[in-house]
Design a protein around this motif. Structure first.
Motif, PDB file in Angstrom:
ATOM      1  N   LEU A   1       0.997  -1.118   0.110  1.00  0.00           N
ATOM      2  CA  LEU A   1      -0.097  -0.168   0.197  1.00  0.00           C
ATOM      3  C   LEU A   1       1.000   1.135   0.037  1.00  0.00           C
ATOM      4  O   LEU A   1       1.926   1.390   0.593  1.00  0.00           O
ATOM      5  N   PHE A   2       0.531   2.172  -0.704  1.00  0.00           N
ATOM      6  CA  PHE A   2       1.152   3.455  -0.604  1.00  0.00           C
ATOM      7  C   PHE A   2       0.075   4.725  -0.425  1.00  0.00           C
ATOM      8  O   PHE A   2      -1.054   4.664  -0.949  1.00  0.00           O
ATOM      9  N   VAL A   3       0.722   5.965  -0.224  1.00  0.00           N
ATOM     10  CA  VAL A   3      -0.107   7.066  -0.019  1.00  0.00           C
ATOM     11  C   VAL A   3       0.393   7.817  -1.497  1.00  0.00           C
ATOM     12  O   VAL A   3       1.475   7.921  -1.767  1.00  0.00           O
ATOM     13  N   GLY A   4      -0.432   7.650  -2.506  1.00  0.00           N
ATOM     14  CA  GLY A   4      -0.434   8.244  -3.801  1.00  0.00           C
ATOM     15  C   GLY A   4       0.371   7.359  -4.574  1.00  0.00           C
ATOM     16  O   GLY A   4       0.226   6.011  -4.227  1.00  0.00           O
ATOM     17  N   GLU A   5       0.809   7.592  -5.513  1.00  0.00           N
ATOM     18  CA  GLU A   5       1.636   7.037  -6.691  1.00  0.00           C
ATOM     19  C   GLU A   5       2.966   5.923  -5.951  1.00  0.00           C
ATOM     20  O   GLU A   5       3.611   6.821  -5.053  1.00  0.00           O
ATOM     21  N   PRO A   6       3.181   5.073  -6.172  1.00  0.00           N
ATOM     22  CA  PRO A   6       4.226   4.043  -5.548  1.00  0.00           C
ATOM     23  C   PRO A   6       5.759   4.439  -5.837  1.00  0.00           C
ATOM     24  O   PRO A   6       5.714   5.029  -7.202  1.00  0.00           O
ATOM     25  N   VAL A   7       6.459   4.612  -4.884  1.00  0.00           N
ATOM     26  CA  VAL A   7       7.889   4.853  -5.034  1.00  0.00           C
ATOM     27  C   VAL A   7       8.602   3.808  -4.588  1.00  0.00           C
ATOM     28  O   VAL A   7       8.592   3.499  -3.392  1.00  0.00           O
ATOM     29  N   TRP A   8       9.397   2.916  -5.474  1.00  0.00           N
ATOM     30  CA  TRP A   8       9.942   1.652  -5.152  1.00  0.00           C
ATOM     31  C   TRP A   8      11.367   2.054  -4.688  1.00  0.00           C
ATOM     32  O   TRP A   8      12.047   0.898  -4.427  1.00  0.00           O
ATOM     33  N   THR A   9      11.957   3.267  -4.909  1.00  0.00           N
ATOM     34  CA  THR A   9      13.295   3.566  -4.445  1.00  0.00           C
ATOM     35  C   THR A   9      13.758   3.029  -3.169  1.00  0.00           C
ATOM     36  O   THR A   9      13.143   3.586  -2.228  1.00  0.00           O
ATOM     37  N   ALA A  10      14.791   2.170  -3.152  1.00  0.00           N
ATOM     38  CA  ALA A  10      15.398   1.822  -1.499  1.00  0.00           C
ATOM     39  C   ALA A  10      16.632   2.359  -1.777  1.00  0.00           C
ATOM     40  O   ALA A  10      17.634   2.382  -2.581  1.00  0.00           O
ATOM     41  N   TYR A  11      17.290   3.058  -0.443  1.00  0.00           N
ATOM     42  CA  TYR A  11      18.580   3.524  -0.374  1.00  0.00           C
ATOM     43  C   TYR A  11      19.265   2.851   0.673  1.00  0.00           C
ATOM     44  O   TYR A  11      18.883   2.832   1.684  1.00  0.00           O
ATOM     45  N   SER A  12      20.357   2.198   0.075  1.00  0.00           N
ATOM     46  CA  SER A  12      20.972   1.235   0.821  1.00  0.00           C
ATOM     47  C   SER A  12      21.985   2.256   2.025  1.00  0.00           C
ATOM     48  O   SER A  12      22.208   3.557   1.665  1.00  0.00           O
ATOM     49  N   ARG A  13      22.159   1.731   3.211  1.00  0.00           N
ATOM     50  CA  ARG A  13      22.993   2.189   4.238  1.00  0.00           C
ATOM     51  C   ARG A  13      24.266   2.359   3.821  1.00  0.00           C
ATOM     52  O   ARG A  13      24.798   1.423   3.268  1.00  0.00           O
ATOM     53  N   PRO A  14      24.835   3.650   4.031  1.00  0.00           N
ATOM     54  CA  PRO A  14      24.577   4.663   4.793  1.00  0.00           C
ATOM     55  C   PRO A  14      23.647   5.637   3.842  1.00  0.00           C
ATOM     56  O   PRO A  14      23.845   5.879   2.682  1.00  0.00           O
TER      57      PRO A  14
END
Length: 179
Positions: free
Chosen positions: A148-161
């Motif tokens: 589920l998302f608020v609005g259009e989905p954003v699939w971007t994951a930002y690796s640590r750090p």
């Protein structure tokens, strides 16, 4: 009710429970203090569930789809499983509702220790924007989940750090306020 615990540091198969010895359980209130919210719903009636509709309306979860994670259903399965298990954050909340099967969400606590959250059919969870986390299947190697998302989905994951993102800074401020 959801079950969560502090993880051991074992390099064994990520799909195993990885409980600390002795066991160190984590309750819903401790998860809430990290910004993690949980609901138990009836997954058999997800298509016409007034409780799910109420949550979606109240939290503005306007978009959804369903993903099945198993070797037979998910293209590039091995690559995706590795990607889901890399520690990362998102700039938006991550909302998942388990319709069938099971798996684990791991989240970092205030001291940067891993907490493992066991998710099974009927469990719905929201991970806040900016929290470091990861996902893995358990040893059953199958989960069907609503995303589920608020609005259009954003699939971007930002690796640590990824501490330079506003979402991380806002999350850290939230943690400081709950101290």
């Amino acid at each position: 009710m959801v079950e969560a615990w502090y993880m051991d540091e074992s390099p064994d198969d990520q799909r195993k429970p990885h409980r600390l010895e002795p066991d160190c359980p984590v309750g819903l209130e401790q998860l809430r203090q990290l910004g993690v919210f949980y609901w138990k719903l009836d997954a058999d009636k997800y298509e016409n569930d007034p409780e799910l509709e109420k949550i979606r309306r109240e939290r503005n979860y306007s978009w959804m789809d369903i993903i099945t994670i198993c070797k037979d259903k998910l293209p590039n399965y091995e690559e995706k499983i590795k990607m889901f298990y890399e520690e990362h954050l998102h700039l938006d909340d991550e909302i998942r509702y388990i319709l069938d099967g099971s798996g684990y969400f791991d989240v970092r606590d205030k001291e940067d220790k891993w907490i493992r959250i066991f998710m099974e059919k009927g469990d719905m969870i929201t991970l806040p924007a900016g929290i470091y986390h990861r996902f893995t299947l358990d040893e059953k190697n199958y989960v069907k989940a609503m995303r589920l998302f608020v609005g259009e989905p954003v699939w971007t994951a930002y690796s640590r750090p990824a501490d330079h993102f506003d979402a991380r800074g806002q999350y850290m401020k939230f943690l400081a306020q709950t101290a």
